[in-house]
Motif scaffolding. Structure first.
Motif, PDB file in Angstrom:
ATOM      1  N   PRO A  66     119.967-109.194  56.262  1.00 34.25           N
ATOM      2  CA  PRO A  66     119.868-108.513  54.974  1.00 34.25           C
ATOM      3  C   PRO A  66     118.454-108.131  54.568  1.00 34.25           C
ATOM      4  CG  PRO A  66     121.059-110.607  54.759  1.00 34.25           C
ATOM      5  CD  PRO A  66     120.644-110.496  56.183  1.00 34.25           C
ATOM      6  N   GLN A  67     117.505-109.019  54.881  1.00 36.00           N
ATOM      7  CA  GLN A  67     116.135-108.743  54.462  1.00 36.00           C
ATOM      8  C   GLN A  67     115.626-107.472  55.151  1.00 36.00           C
ATOM      9  OE1 GLN A  67     113.305-111.537  55.892  1.00 36.00           O
ATOM     10  NE2 GLN A  67     111.769-110.974  54.363  1.00 36.00           N
ATOM     11  N   TYR A  68     115.936-107.357  56.424  1.00 31.64           N
ATOM     12  CA  TYR A  68     115.521-106.161  57.154  1.00 31.64           C
ATOM     13  C   TYR A  68     116.291-104.942  56.643  1.00 31.64           C
ATOM     14  CZ  TYR A  68     114.995-102.673  60.764  1.00 31.64           C
ATOM     15  OH  TYR A  68     114.756-101.489  61.403  1.00 31.64           O
ATOM     16  N   LEU A  69     117.596-105.132  56.483  1.00 34.51           N
ATOM     17  CA  LEU A  69     118.442-103.997  56.067  1.00 34.51           C
ATOM     18  C   LEU A  69     117.929-103.378  54.769  1.00 34.51           C
ATOM     19  CD1 LEU A  69     120.941-102.191  56.337  1.00 34.51           C
ATOM     20  CD2 LEU A  69     122.265-103.962  55.188  1.00 34.51           C
ATOM     21  N   LEU A 127     126.736-101.686  58.420  1.00 33.26           N
ATOM     22  CA  LEU A 127     127.635-102.834  58.533  1.00 33.26           C
ATOM     23  C   LEU A 127     127.211-103.807  59.636  1.00 33.26           C
ATOM     24  CD1 LEU A 127     131.044-101.019  57.996  1.00 33.26           C
ATOM     25  CD2 LEU A 127     129.945-102.623  56.440  1.00 33.26           C
ATOM     26  N   VAL A 128     126.491-103.308  60.639  1.00 28.47           N
ATOM     27  CA  VAL A 128     126.030-104.200  61.703  1.00 28.47           C
ATOM     28  C   VAL A 128     124.662-104.808  61.344  1.00 28.47           C
ATOM     29  CG1 VAL A 128     125.271-104.287  64.107  1.00 28.47           C
ATOM     30  CG2 VAL A 128     127.402-103.155  63.525  1.00 28.47           C
ATOM     31  N   MET A 129     123.822-104.010  60.719  1.00 35.79           N
ATOM     32  CA  MET A 129     122.497-104.527  60.331  1.00 35.79           C
ATOM     33  C   MET A 129     122.603-105.629  59.291  1.00 35.79           C
ATOM     34  SD  MET A 129     119.779-101.474  60.016  1.00 35.79           S
ATOM     35  CE  MET A 129     119.227-100.539  61.440  1.00 35.79           C
ATOM     36  N   VAL A 130     123.761-105.702  58.680  1.00 34.91           N
ATOM     37  CA  VAL A 130     123.994-106.654  57.615  1.00 34.91           C
ATOM     38  C   VAL A 130     123.776-108.106  58.065  1.00 34.91           C
ATOM     39  CG1 VAL A 130     126.405-107.370  57.683  1.00 34.91           C
ATOM     40  CG2 VAL A 130     125.453-106.433  55.626  1.00 34.91           C
ATOM     41  N   PHE A 131     123.761-108.343  59.360  1.00 34.18           N
ATOM     42  CA  PHE A 131     123.430-109.670  59.869  1.00 34.18           C
ATOM     43  C   PHE A 131     122.035-110.077  59.380  1.00 34.18           C
ATOM     44  CE2 PHE A 131     126.520-108.892  63.463  1.00 34.18           C
ATOM     45  CZ  PHE A 131     127.250-110.069  63.306  1.00 34.18           C
ATOM     46  N   PHE A 148     114.957-101.299  55.579  1.00 31.61           N
ATOM     47  CA  PHE A 148     115.380-100.146  56.370  1.00 31.61           C
ATOM     48  C   PHE A 148     116.007 -99.069  55.461  1.00 31.61           C
ATOM     49  CE2 PHE A 148     118.885 -97.907  58.408  1.00 31.61           C
ATOM     50  CZ  PHE A 148     118.287 -97.374  59.532  1.00 31.61           C
ATOM     51  N   LEU A 149     116.921 -99.506  54.602  1.00 35.99           N
ATOM     52  CA  LEU A 149     117.611 -98.529  53.741  1.00 35.99           C
ATOM     53  C   LEU A 149     116.654 -97.873  52.750  1.00 35.99           C
ATOM     54  CD1 LEU A 149     120.991-100.369  52.962  1.00 35.99           C
ATOM     55  CD2 LEU A 149     120.647 -98.385  54.458  1.00 35.99           C
ATOM     56  N   LYS A 150     115.727 -98.682  52.251  1.00 36.51           N
ATOM     57  CA  LYS A 150     114.754 -98.141  51.291  1.00 36.51           C
ATOM     58  C   LYS A 150     113.915 -97.052  51.967  1.00 36.51           C
ATOM     59  CE  LYS A 150     111.475-100.836  49.379  1.00 36.51           C
ATOM     60  NZ  LYS A 150     110.999-102.119  48.873  1.00 36.51           N
ATOM     61  N   THR A 151     113.460 -97.343  53.182  1.00 35.84           N
ATOM     62  CA  THR A 151     112.625 -96.374  53.903  1.00 35.84           C
ATOM     63  C   THR A 151     113.423 -95.104  54.207  1.00 35.84           C
ATOM     64  OG1 THR A 151     111.576 -98.248  54.969  1.00 35.84           O
ATOM     65  CG2 THR A 151     111.118 -96.098  55.904  1.00 35.84           C
ATOM     66  N   GLN A 152     114.626 -95.302  54.711  1.00 35.36           N
ATOM     67  CA  GLN A 152     115.442 -94.146  55.081  1.00 35.36           C
ATOM     68  C   GLN A 152     115.763 -93.277  53.870  1.00 35.36           C
ATOM     69  OE1 GLN A 152     118.558 -94.006  58.426  1.00 35.36           O
ATOM     70  NE2 GLN A 152     119.672 -94.549  56.593  1.00 35.36           N
ATOM     71  N   HIS A 153     116.044 -93.943  52.768  1.00 38.26           N
ATOM     72  CA  HIS A 153     116.342 -93.217  51.530  1.00 38.26           C
ATOM     73  C   HIS A 153     115.132 -92.386  51.114  1.00 38.26           C
ATOM     74  CE1 HIS A 153     118.098 -92.399  47.662  1.00 38.26           C
ATOM     75  NE2 HIS A 153     117.046 -92.903  47.054  1.00 38.26           N
ATOM     76  N   TYR A 154     113.962 -93.001  51.212  1.00 36.16           N
ATOM     77  CA  TYR A 154     112.730 -92.305  50.840  1.00 36.16           C
ATOM     78  C   TYR A 154     112.508 -91.085  51.740  1.00 36.16           C
ATOM     79  CZ  TYR A 154     108.205 -91.970  48.575  1.00 36.16           C
ATOM     80  OH  TYR A 154     107.145 -91.532  47.815  1.00 36.16           O
TER      81      TYR A 154
END
Ligand SMILES: CC(C)C[C@H](N)C(=O)O
Length: 487
Positions: A88-91, A82-86, A94-100
């Motif tokens: 979006p491109q990075y988020l 919710l904070v990284m949402v500032f 980030f989420l893709k990497t973490q999910h992997y």
């Protein structure tokens, strides 16, 4: 729904208030015997007013897609997201990497991945991340006994403790002998692929602990520390508001997150002027190689001396020390004793030329994902500086990135480290050093004291630079040691 009438106050509950619908449902809950806790934090971050975060979330359509994806994989939206949402491109990256790293095919079993996340976060006493991964660990069938401490986990994970410790606090001390110890033990040995997976997880979670403290992330309501059953002592909101999320958005903070007036209002303009001057000088006089080397050493030495005062309000942390040993081993001891950090030359070993391909070879796709994330963080810009538009901020962002690497002894031959002193002032350096080296010591005051006129989104942006530069620095040392071991 703020109906705070004296008649609805129940003497036994202090200042608990309620509207008629609330009282009705409370009676119903009481009949059913259900108690509902209230959140302790105000929104996702204790540094950023909740309204500002909610606003971004509502505006961006790309965000909705991201949120949906994140929600479907995790089952909830965490406060970090919710904070990284500032940004979006990075988020997204980030989420893709973490999910992997956590969920996709990979060398390590799922419960190991979460346990390593716990070990890494615990080095910085980051109860926020520890709690999240304790839950995941149990969900994927991890043995609850391991949670009583590292000595209860399998020997193989225990062996990783030393690397975790050095990586988190003094990565320049990692040698090929550390790697050898993990790979060569008769029993419980790690394969190279497993080790790479573990190293990436460790560095990811050390950095994420930095983000968590750097942005003042609050625990989620459903986690330990995120809620209470105690009634609020001073409150003017109705219980309906708590459960529907409209609680306490009454922070008296300006959008820049501070109300200090001591600093001249032209802080941003002065900084922009310096950037302009540096740009002009850069084109005119170039410092010699020796001069550059001297400036690097000077900046490195000085970065050791930047220290934060003892924290007065750093986030409360639950005792997570059982997840790691040797709690006294931290960055601070080293700086106090004035130990020397050797210089790491990027031209001899860089992420682009060496680290990246090593990771990709042993853990396909991950090198690519991390590389993308580094690039997004490094190049991210909106060409703004507080209220100014159309500004080229690359010099400032580079100074931040290189300052972090400089603290870790990593040197870029072509960079003039004199720029750092011109662009980053003391309060900013204190914040950077604290978030990167001893994140658990970050305070609200430190967050407020630097860049007072900048927006919260820009301070979160700074955090993205901090965590990616930190992750890359740790990876460089670990991967170089692995390469040395292999050759
Ligand atoms: C971290 C900040 C200096 C970033 C700046 N607002 C930009 O868009 O480039």
């Amino acid at each position: 729904m703020k109906l705070a009438s004296a008649a609805t106050r129940s003497p036994g509950y202090g200042a608990v208030v309620g509207c008629s619908c609330c009282c009705r449902s409370r009676r119903r809950r009481e009949e059913l015997g259900v108690r509902i806790p209230r959140p302790l934090g105000q929104g996702p971050s204790r540094f950023i007013p909740e309204m500002e975060i909610l606003q971004v979330n509502a505006e961006d359509t790309q965000m909705h897609t991201l949120f949906t994806e994140s929600f479907t994989t995790l089952g909830h939206l965490d406060n970090v997201t919710l904070v990284m949402v500032f940004h979006p491109q990075y988020l997204e990256s980030f989420l893709k990497t973490q999910h992997y790293l956590l969920q996709m095919d990979g060398p390590l079993p799922l419960h190991f991945r979460h346990y390593i996340g716990i070990m890494a976060a615990a080095r910085h006493r980051c109860s926020y991340l520890v709690n999240i991964h304790v839950n995941y660990f149990l969900q994927v069938g991890g043995d609850p006994k391991w949670l009583n401490g590292l000595e209860n986990a399998p020997q193989k994970l225990q062996n990783l403790g030393e690397l975790n410790k050095i990586l988190a606090h003094r990565p320049w001390l990692i040698t090929k002998e550390h790697i050898e110890q993990l790979l060569k033990t008769e029993e419980n040995s790690w394969s190279l692929a497993e080790l790479i997976h573990a190293v990436v997880l460790l560095t990811h979670y050390h950095s994420l602990a930095s983000f968590t403290f750097g942005c003042g992330i609050n625990p989620e309501i459903h986690r330990e520390g995120g809620h209470t059953f105690r009634a609020p002592s001073v409150s003017d909101y109705c219980i309906c508001d708590i459960t529907n999320g409209n609680h306490g958005v009454t922070q008296v903070q300006s959008s820049t997150g501070n109300n200090a007036t001591t600093e001249p209002l032209c802080e941003v303009e002065a900084l922009m002027e310096k950037m302009k001057q540096l740009q002009e000088c850069r084109d005119e006089i170039k410092a010699s190689q020796e001069e550059k080397a001297t400036r690097f050493e000077k900046e490195k030495r000085e970065s050791m001396l930047v220290c934060c005062s003892e924290d007065e309000d750093s986030a409360s942390t639950r005792d997570v020390s059982r997840h790691f040993e040797d709690t006294s081993y931290g960055y601070k001891d080293f700086s106090r004793h004035g130990m020397h950090v050797p210089t790491f030359h990027v031209q001899d070993y860089s992420w682009e030329d060496h680290g990246y391909s090593l990771v990709n070879r042993l853990y396909p796709d991950v090198g690519q994902l991390i590389d993308e994330k580094f690039q997004i963080a490094y190049n991210l810009t909106y060409n703004t500086m507080a209220m100014h538009k159309d500004v080229d901020t690359s010099m400032l962002r580079r100074a931040i990135w290189n300052y972090i690497h400089c603290m870790f002894g990593i040197r870029y031959d072509d960079y003039d480290y004199g720029e750092i002193n011109q662009l980053l002032d003391r309060s900013f350096k204190i914040y950077i050093k604290t978030v990167v080296c001893t994140p658990e010591k970050t305070t609200h005051r430190m967050y407020d004291s630097f860049w007072r006129q900048f927006k919260h989104s820009e301070k979160v942006h700074v955090n993205l630079l901090l965590i990616e530069a930190r992750m890359q620095a740790e990876l460089l040392y670990a991967l170089r040691a692995i390469t040395h071991y292999m050759t």
